[in-house]
Design a protein around this motif. Structure first.
Motif, PDB file in Angstrom:
ATOM      1  N   VAL A 174      -0.530  -9.646 -18.812  1.00 33.25           N
ATOM      2  CA  VAL A 174      -1.672 -10.507 -18.482  1.00 33.25           C
ATOM      3  C   VAL A 174      -2.168 -11.231 -19.731  1.00 33.25           C
ATOM      4  N   LEU A 175      -2.233 -10.542 -20.866  1.00 31.38           N
ATOM      5  CA  LEU A 175      -2.660 -11.197 -22.106  1.00 31.38           C
ATOM      6  C   LEU A 175      -1.692 -12.315 -22.487  1.00 31.38           C
ATOM      7  N   GLY A 176      -0.399 -12.086 -22.307  1.00 33.68           N
ATOM      8  CA  GLY A 176       0.591 -13.119 -22.592  1.00 33.68           C
ATOM      9  C   GLY A 176       0.404 -14.335 -21.704  1.00 33.68           C
ATOM     10  N   VAL A 177       0.183 -14.103 -20.426  1.00 34.44           N
ATOM     11  CA  VAL A 177      -0.048 -15.209 -19.490  1.00 34.44           C
ATOM     12  C   VAL A 177      -1.317 -15.977 -19.880  1.00 34.44           C
ATOM     13  N   LEU A 178      -2.377 -15.232 -20.185  1.00 32.05           N
ATOM     14  CA  LEU A 178      -3.631 -15.891 -20.579  1.00 32.05           C
ATOM     15  C   LEU A 178      -3.455 -16.698 -21.866  1.00 32.05           C
ATOM     16  N   TYR A 179      -2.695 -16.174 -22.809  1.00 31.56           N
ATOM     17  CA  TYR A 179      -2.414 -16.889 -24.052  1.00 31.56           C
ATOM     18  C   TYR A 179      -1.703 -18.207 -23.761  1.00 31.56           C
ATOM     19  N   HIS A 180      -0.699 -18.155 -22.926  1.00 37.63           N
ATOM     20  CA  HIS A 180       0.029 -19.374 -22.582  1.00 37.63           C
ATOM     21  C   HIS A 180      -0.846 -20.347 -21.794  1.00 37.63           C
ATOM     22  N   GLN A 181      -1.658 -19.820 -20.896  1.00 36.34           N
ATOM     23  CA  GLN A 181      -2.457 -20.682 -20.021  1.00 36.34           C
ATOM     24  C   GLN A 181      -3.663 -21.275 -20.747  1.00 36.34           C
ATOM     25  N   LEU A 182      -4.365 -20.458 -21.539  1.00 36.86           N
ATOM     26  CA  LEU A 182      -5.634 -20.890 -22.118  1.00 36.86           C
ATOM     27  C   LEU A 182      -5.528 -21.389 -23.554  1.00 36.86           C
ATOM     28  N   VAL A 183      -4.585 -20.856 -24.318  1.00 36.15           N
ATOM     29  CA  VAL A 183      -4.457 -21.253 -25.726  1.00 36.15           C
ATOM     30  C   VAL A 183      -3.383 -22.320 -25.889  1.00 36.15           C
TER      31      VAL A 183
ATOM     32  N   GLY B 270       1.530 -24.568 -19.404  1.00 38.56           N
ATOM     33  CA  GLY B 270       1.888 -24.548 -17.989  1.00 38.56           C
ATOM     34  C   GLY B 270       2.883 -23.471 -17.598  1.00 38.56           C
ATOM     35  N   LEU B 271       3.053 -22.467 -18.445  1.00 37.17           N
ATOM     36  CA  LEU B 271       4.046 -21.427 -18.175  1.00 37.17           C
ATOM     37  C   LEU B 271       3.747 -20.675 -16.873  1.00 37.17           C
ATOM     38  N   LEU B 272       2.480 -20.534 -16.537  1.00 41.36           N
ATOM     39  CA  LEU B 272       2.104 -19.826 -15.308  1.00 41.36           C
ATOM     40  C   LEU B 272       2.712 -20.484 -14.077  1.00 41.36           C
ATOM     41  N   HIS B 273       2.917 -21.776 -14.140  1.00 44.39           N
ATOM     42  CA  HIS B 273       3.494 -22.508 -13.004  1.00 44.39           C
ATOM     43  C   HIS B 273       4.874 -21.958 -12.623  1.00 44.39           C
ATOM     44  N   ARG B 274       5.619 -21.411 -13.591  1.00 45.44           N
ATOM     45  CA  ARG B 274       6.976 -20.900 -13.316  1.00 45.44           C
ATOM     46  C   ARG B 274       6.962 -19.773 -12.295  1.00 45.44           C
ATOM     47  N   MET B 275       5.924 -18.913 -12.353  1.00 42.80           N
ATOM     48  CA  MET B 275       5.844 -17.772 -11.445  1.00 42.80           C
ATOM     49  C   MET B 275       4.638 -17.896 -10.525  1.00 42.80           C
ATOM     50  N   GLY B 276       3.936 -19.002 -10.608  1.00 47.47           N
ATOM     51  CA  GLY B 276       2.748 -19.215  -9.790  1.00 47.47           C
ATOM     52  C   GLY B 276       3.070 -19.132  -8.301  1.00 47.47           C
ATOM     53  N   PRO B 277       2.131 -18.642  -7.510  1.00 51.39           N
ATOM     54  CA  PRO B 277       2.406 -18.453  -6.080  1.00 51.39           C
ATOM     55  C   PRO B 277       2.537 -19.760  -5.301  1.00 51.39           C
ATOM     56  N   PHE B 278       1.982 -20.845  -5.825  1.00 48.02           N
ATOM     57  CA  PHE B 278       2.014 -22.127  -5.082  1.00 48.02           C
ATOM     58  C   PHE B 278       2.674 -23.215  -5.913  1.00 48.02           C
TER      59      PHE B 278
END
Length: 175
Positions: A154-163, A167-175
């Motif tokens: 979760v910290l890694g995702v937040l780092y990519h998303q907020l810092v 857009g890395l979350l988009h790769r595994m994002g539900p939509f």
């Protein structure tokens, strides 16, 4: 090839995430309930969810193995890519080991594993209370290791998303 994971892997990812959080919550709560019918029901649910996680992680590993998967995230330093791979391998290992340790521990304790009250799974080993205690200890250590991996994830995702805002979350994002 797309930069997103296949839909089936994304659905399993998010479904397992919710299921794992629920299973951990049950695991933390069930030992604090007075012995009796409620405690037994919570243990049965925890075991059932654990078996479901085992089946889903096997399915997920198979889907991941057969591919195709998106390429590694662009621009990530090699050491970060290595850390991501290690954390993911850790997830697969611990999500395979935890349900098996729980099933073995339940078998050694003499407690049946009944999948959602419908199917009694076979005991994997014979009764041995001392062995059960050791297996449940390993199961608990594994659960706290899993919690640590989830926090890192979760910290890694937040780092990519907020810092990094990459857009890395988009790769595994539900939509």
């Amino acid at each position: 090839m797309t930069d997103r994971y296949p839909t089936a892997l994304r659905i399993i990812h998010w479904g397992m995430g919710l299921l794992i959080v629920l299973t951990i919550a049950l695991g933390l709560f069930m030992g604090r309930v007075e012995p009796g019918a409620m405690m037994n029901r919570l243990f049965d649910l925890h075991r059932s969810f654990g078996i479901l996680v085992l089946g889903l992680i096997i399915l997920r590993a198979w889907l991941r193995w057969r591919g195709p998967l998106p390429p590694d995230a662009p621009g990530m330093p090699p050491v970060q890519t290595l850390v991501v791979k290690i954390v993911h391998l850790g997830f697969y290992a611990i999500l395979l080991a935890l349900p098996v340790l729980g099933w073995l521990g339940s078998s050694a304790y003499g407690a049946p594993v009944i999948f959602f009250g419908q199917i009694t799974l076979p005991a994997l080993i014979g009764p041995d209370k001392a062995l059960a205690a050791q297996l449940f200890f390993l199961h608990e250590v594994g659960a706290f290791t899993l919690i640590g991996l989830i926090i890192l994830h979760v910290l890694g995702v937040l780092y990519h998303q907020l810092v990094l805002r990459d857009g890395l979350l988009h790769r595994m994002g539900p939509f």
